[in-house]
Write a protein that holds these residues in place. Structure first.
Motif: not given
Ligand SMILES: O=C(O)CCC(=O)C(=O)O
Ligand SMILES: [Fe+2]
Length: 190
Positions: A59-61, A72-74, A79-81, A125-127
């Protein structure tokens, strides 16, 4: 009720196994719906034998987490929905691969569209850029292949040192070479 953080970077959200959503929803989603796609798209990451996951919503606000810095993810595949709600900005962005020599575009921004999901390599790598207003919720499923990660931990890049964990843990199985996991057979038959 337990309330773990979704991951080490996001402060707000919920781990879905704590809500009992693995058995009825996330495991069938991974095995029946996503596996045919990940098998085609990510054969080198064990896409046909992603045998566990860590799933959460983030959640972002404006008064909580605004953005998410590069990481990078573990996960072998993520999948990102986008679950909405109403928000502005907050695009997802992608940079280089972690430990991948092949050249890829330096920077790619992807706008979240409600009810749409995207798959990406966990090691890319992402963000997430800061949201401008509103509230953004996303379902994130980090999918793991024990076949791949038993050989090399994707986070520390070394041979995994296993410790007991509840549930899927971090997706490692068995005792490495001496005791290969049953999922090897599943993958070989795919
Ligand atoms: O908030 C997003 O769209 C990315 C979240 C993400 O990269 C993560 O939780 O690993
Ligand atoms: Fe991520």
């Amino acid at each position: 009720m337990p309330k773990g953080r979704p991951n080490t970077m996001n402060n707000y959200g919920v781990l879905l196994n704590e809500l009992g959503m693995d058995e009825g929803f996330l495991t069938p989603l991974r095995e029946q719906f996503l596996r045919p796609i990940t098998a085609l798209l990510y054969p080198e990451l064990g896409g046909s034998c992603l045998d566990s996951h860590r799933a959460f919503v983030v959640k972002y606000s404006l008064h909580e987490d605004l953005d998410l810095s590069s990481h990078y993810d573990n996960a072998e595949v993520t999948l990102n929905v986008s679950l909405g709600k109403d928000f502005t900005e907050g695009n997802l962005y992608f940079e280089d691969f972690y430990k991948d020599p092949s050249p890829v575009p330096k920077y790619l921004e992807v706008e979240h569209v409600g009810a749409q999901g995207l798959l990406h390599r966990g090691g890319q790598i992402h963000g997430a850029l800061p949201i401008g207003s509103g509230e953004r919720w996303n379902l994130i499923v980090w999918m793991r292949s024990s076949l791949i990660r038993n050989q090399l931990c994707p986070m520390c890049n070394s041979k995994p040192q296993l410790v007991e964990a509840e549930g899927f843990g971090d997706g490692f199985t068995g005792t490495l070479e001496e005791d290969m996991p049953e999922t090897v057979d599943v993958c070989a038959l795919w």
